[in-house]
Motif scaffolding. Structure first.
Motif, short mmCIF file in Angstrom:
data_model
loop_
_atom_site.label_atom_id
_atom_site.label_comp_id
_atom_site.label_asym_id
_atom_site.label_seq_id
_atom_site.Cartn_x
_atom_site.Cartn_y
_atom_site.Cartn_z
N PHE A 57 2.28 3.80 19.29
CA PHE A 57 0.92 3.97 18.75
C PHE A 57 0.00 2.79 19.11
CE2 PHE A 57 2.31 6.92 15.01
CZ PHE A 57 2.68 7.86 15.94
N ARG A 106 4.67 -6.85 14.61
CA ARG A 106 3.43 -6.19 14.23
C ARG A 106 2.36 -7.18 13.76
NH1 ARG A 106 2.91 -2.80 8.76
NH2 ARG A 106 3.39 -4.88 8.00
N GLU A 145 6.55 10.49 12.92
CA GLU A 145 5.36 9.67 12.68
C GLU A 145 4.10 10.30 13.28
OE1 GLU A 145 5.51 6.96 10.69
OE2 GLU A 145 7.60 7.54 10.42
N TYR A 151 10.22 2.48 14.48
CA TYR A 151 9.68 1.35 15.25
C TYR A 151 9.18 1.83 16.60
CZ TYR A 151 11.85 -1.83 11.88
OH TYR A 151 12.21 -2.51 10.75
N TYR A 197 -2.83 3.17 11.98
CA TYR A 197 -1.73 3.71 11.15
C TYR A 197 -0.46 2.90 11.37
CZ TYR A 197 2.14 6.70 9.79
OH TYR A 197 3.30 7.16 9.26
N ALA A 198 -0.15 2.63 12.65
CA ALA A 198 1.07 1.86 12.94
C ALA A 198 0.97 0.48 12.30
CB ALA A 198 1.25 1.73 14.45
N ALA A 203 -0.83 -0.47 9.75
CA ALA A 203 -0.88 -0.45 8.29
C ALA A 203 0.45 -0.03 7.67
CB ALA A 203 -2.00 0.49 7.83
N LYS A 204 1.16 0.90 8.30
CA LYS A 204 2.29 1.53 7.59
C LYS A 204 3.63 1.51 8.30
CE LYS A 204 -0.03 3.00 3.95
NZ LYS A 204 0.19 2.39 2.63
N ILE A 205 3.70 1.07 9.55
CA ILE A 205 5.01 1.02 10.22
C ILE A 205 5.34 -0.44 10.51
CG2 ILE A 205 6.40 1.81 12.17
CD1 ILE A 205 4.43 4.11 12.52
N PRO A 206 6.30 -1.03 9.76
CA PRO A 206 6.53 -2.47 9.89
C PRO A 206 7.41 -2.83 11.08
CG PRO A 206 7.93 -1.55 8.19
CD PRO A 206 7.18 -0.41 8.76
N PHE A 207 6.98 -2.46 12.30
CA PHE A 207 7.82 -2.77 13.47
C PHE A 207 7.79 -4.28 13.75
CE2 PHE A 207 3.61 -1.51 15.03
CZ PHE A 207 3.27 -2.60 15.83
N GLU A 219 6.18 8.66 2.62
CA GLU A 219 7.63 8.81 2.49
C GLU A 219 8.01 10.27 2.24
OE1 GLU A 219 9.98 6.92 3.22
OE2 GLU A 219 8.77 5.13 3.57
N ALA A 228 -3.44 3.45 16.23
CA ALA A 228 -2.98 2.06 16.16
C ALA A 228 -3.09 1.53 14.74
CB ALA A 228 -3.81 1.19 17.12
N ASN A 261 2.21 4.74 -0.29
CA ASN A 261 3.38 4.90 0.57
C ASN A 261 4.18 6.14 0.22
OD1 ASN A 261 2.93 2.64 2.11
ND2 ASN A 261 4.00 1.29 0.67
#
Lengths: 276, 315
Positions: free
Chosen positions: B35, A105, A179, B29, A95-96, A98-102, A170, A93, A166
């Motif tokens: 996650f 979030r 991911e 996403y 990681y998501a 911190a680094k996945i801008p869904f 990347e 969680a 990043n």
């Protein structure tokens, strides 16, 4: 040379006080270990005196009467399942976040932080009711599942992962990693220091937990070391003094060994608390 | 987050490239949601749902013995809690305990942090020792503490020998001694946390502040109260807030040192969580116990807010 002399006196005083403090902190541990090797009658008659002879009968008694192996096994199963699950899922969680801008979030993260404000006592009764209705009372998963992930640990790990460049992530994405593979190969490796910290917090927390096992583990075959010790103490007041001191020593030693081996990470775990 | 995809020179037409990057973004996403899903599921099941249930239960008389008998009592449980002398005794006990505990643990933490800060060599060994009780279990430490301060134990023997005490004290049965004694044992267990946090804070203080003060002729005490303490405000504030939140929920300490769920014959060691545990699992009053839990949570919230409002947390 007044300044130099004053300096040494201060230093001497500092070390005298430090040693005095260390003796006060260590004496109870010494007392416990000493009594665990003492013949039974001496514990009751002269509890503070050194043993006249050393005996292992307390330890033998513990394994004969208390089923110590089973207590250790149960505690180990609980503490390691919680440690592995909680560290792994909290890191996932984190990681998501911190680094996945869904989308959503940041709102989710704010909500998570807000939940930390609720005192644990509020959950005590209703969670028991929920577990009771699920039929989980008496089973390990009543303790493992709710502890499988926690906001405080997500927060600690996120703070660390934010610092990972990043570009590294990347680059892995360009190499075709998805991911989950990035989490598994890159994040778990790079965030190792904070993961060790979180794992330590998880392990001592669950190894030392008393209220959880007291509520949910009502069958003696599922008792943990803490619960076993408590039941042992209360079931035979005044008797079995040797066994009680021996079992306390046995319960404490593994943790103290881990503590000395990983002391720097232990300090990090507590010194790293962030201030607003 | 910067999307480094533009780094790669593209040979494909822009349109399909954009579609591909949109698709890969959607997929990312998806992973992101996946996650955080474990937390959402677990918090819904064992966080939000129990919270709602807890609130709901406070309006009923509900027992495990006869689960089919839900009796609606309105705010009866709340009023009962607010007028229950035992609940207020438990609140009084825990306040009494916490005032002593927080003073001791902060005082000891500050003193030991200062000593460790001054010790140039060997500080690490002492820090390791001071922290040892923190990692040891409450059950074990309460058992040891119990023997150490018992009427036949070493501490009372020492006090008797030195003439401070004239006869052994059976403190467990006293009306007002259990709480300070438990606070004393507890501060021995926990002061290492304050030590480590305050030491980290001291190490971060700008040395120039001390140099300037020394040039102005400030002595060590003036430097300590004029620089060290104000600079440690965030740490002291954090420790205070955490101690109040955790301390008010004390249970294991009094339970494992040998008190029943009513805190002894005169309720001298009754804490709020001990009382609600007794109501829930000894008396099977789940509704009333839930109401007590909510009252305690409200009290903790009020105290936390008051601290944020009135205790200066910034240096």
């Amino acid at each position: 040379m007044l300044p130099a002399r004053r300096f040494t006196w201060t230093t001497a005083l500092v070390y005298i006080l430090l040693i005095l403090g260390a003796l006060v902190v260590l004496y109870p541990f010494f007392y416990m270990i000493m009594n665990s090797f003492k013949p039974g009658p001496e514990i009751l008659n002269s509890p503070t005196r050194l043993p006249s002879r050393l005996t292992l009968s307390g330890y033998a008694g513990v394994f004969a009467t208390l089923n110590m192996w089973r207590l250790f096994r149960n505690s180990l199963i609980l503490a390691s399942s919680i440690t592995i699950l909680n560290t792994g899922l909290s890191a996932l969680a984190a990681y998501a976040i911190a680094k996945i801008p869904f989308p959503g979030r940041d709102q989710l993260f704010s909500f998570m932080l807000a939940t930390m404000m609720i005192p644990g006592v509020l959950f005590l009764i209703p969670t028991y009711v929920v577990m009771y209705r699920l039929g989980w009372v008496g089973h390990f998963y009543a303790l493992i599942i709710p502890a499988a992930i926690s906001v405080y640990n997500i927060f600690l790990i996120r703070q660390f992962i934010i610092g990972i460049p990043n570009e590294l992530i990347e680059a892995a994405r360009l190499d075709g990693a998805n991911e989950l593979q990035i989490y598994w190969r890159l994040i778990l490796a790079l965030a190792r220091p904070v993961l060790v910290t979180v794992a330590i917090l998880n392990f001592i927390g669950s190894w030392n937990d008393f209220l959880g096992p007291l509520l949910y583990l009502n069958n003696p075959s599922t008792w943990t070391v803490q619960l076993g010790l408590y039941q042992f103490q209360t079931s035979v007041p005044g008797e079995n003094a040797q066994e009680i001191w021996a079992s306390m020593t046995l319960i404490t030693v593994p943790l103290v060994v881990i503590y000395f081996a990983l002391q720097d990470q232990f300090m990090q775990a507590f010194a790293n608390v962030s201030f607003k | 987050m910067a999307q480094g995809i533009t780094v790669v020179p593209s040979t494909r037409p822009t349109g399909s490239n954009r579609a591909a990057s949109l698709w890969s973004q959607m997929r990312r996403y998806g992973w992101g949601y996946l996650f955080v899903l474990p937390w959402i599921i677990i918090y819904l099941a064992f966080g939000l749902y129990p919270l709602a249930l807890s609130f709901y239960l406070t309006f009923f008389d509900y027992s495990f013995i006869r689960p089919e008998d839900y009796v609606f009592t309105g705010i009866g449980n709340w009023l009962r809690g607010l007028t229950d002398p035992l609940f207020w005794r438990s609140i009084l006990n825990i306040f009494y305990n916490q005032v002593i505990f927080i003073a001791l643990t902060l005082g000891l933490g500050l003193l030991s942090a200062l000593l460790l800060y001054k010790a140039i060599r060997g500080g690490k060994i002492f820090r390791t020792i001071y922290f040892m009780p923190v990692v040891t279990s409450v059950v074990v430490l309460m058992a040891i503490g119990n023997y150490l301060v018992s009427p036949g134990g070493p501490l009372q023997a020492l006090l008797l020998q030195s003439g401070i005490l004239h006869q052994p004290i059976f403190w467990k049965f006293s009306n007002w001694l259990p709480m300070p004694v438990i606070a004393l044992i507890n501060s021995w267990k926990w002061f290492g946390v304050s030590t480590v946090i305050l030491l980290a804070g001291m190490a971060a203080i700008d040395q120039q502040l001390y140099e300037v003060a020394a040039l102005d002729g400030a002595n060590s005490w003036q430097q300590f109260f004029g620089i060290t303490i104000p600079q440690l405000r965030p740490q002291l504030f954090f420790l205070l807030v955490i101690n109040v939140i955790n301390g008010l929920q004390m249970f294991t300490e009094v339970f494992t040192i040998g008190y029943d769920v009513y805190g002894g014959p005169n309720h001298q060691a009754l804490t709020p969580v001990l009382y609600l545990y007794g109501q829930a699992f000894d008396r099977s009053n789940m509704g009333y116990a839930s109401a007590l839990g909510l009252l305690l949570a409200v009290l903790i919230a009020i105290l936390t807010l008051l601290q944020f409002k009135f205790v200066p947390s910034e240096a």
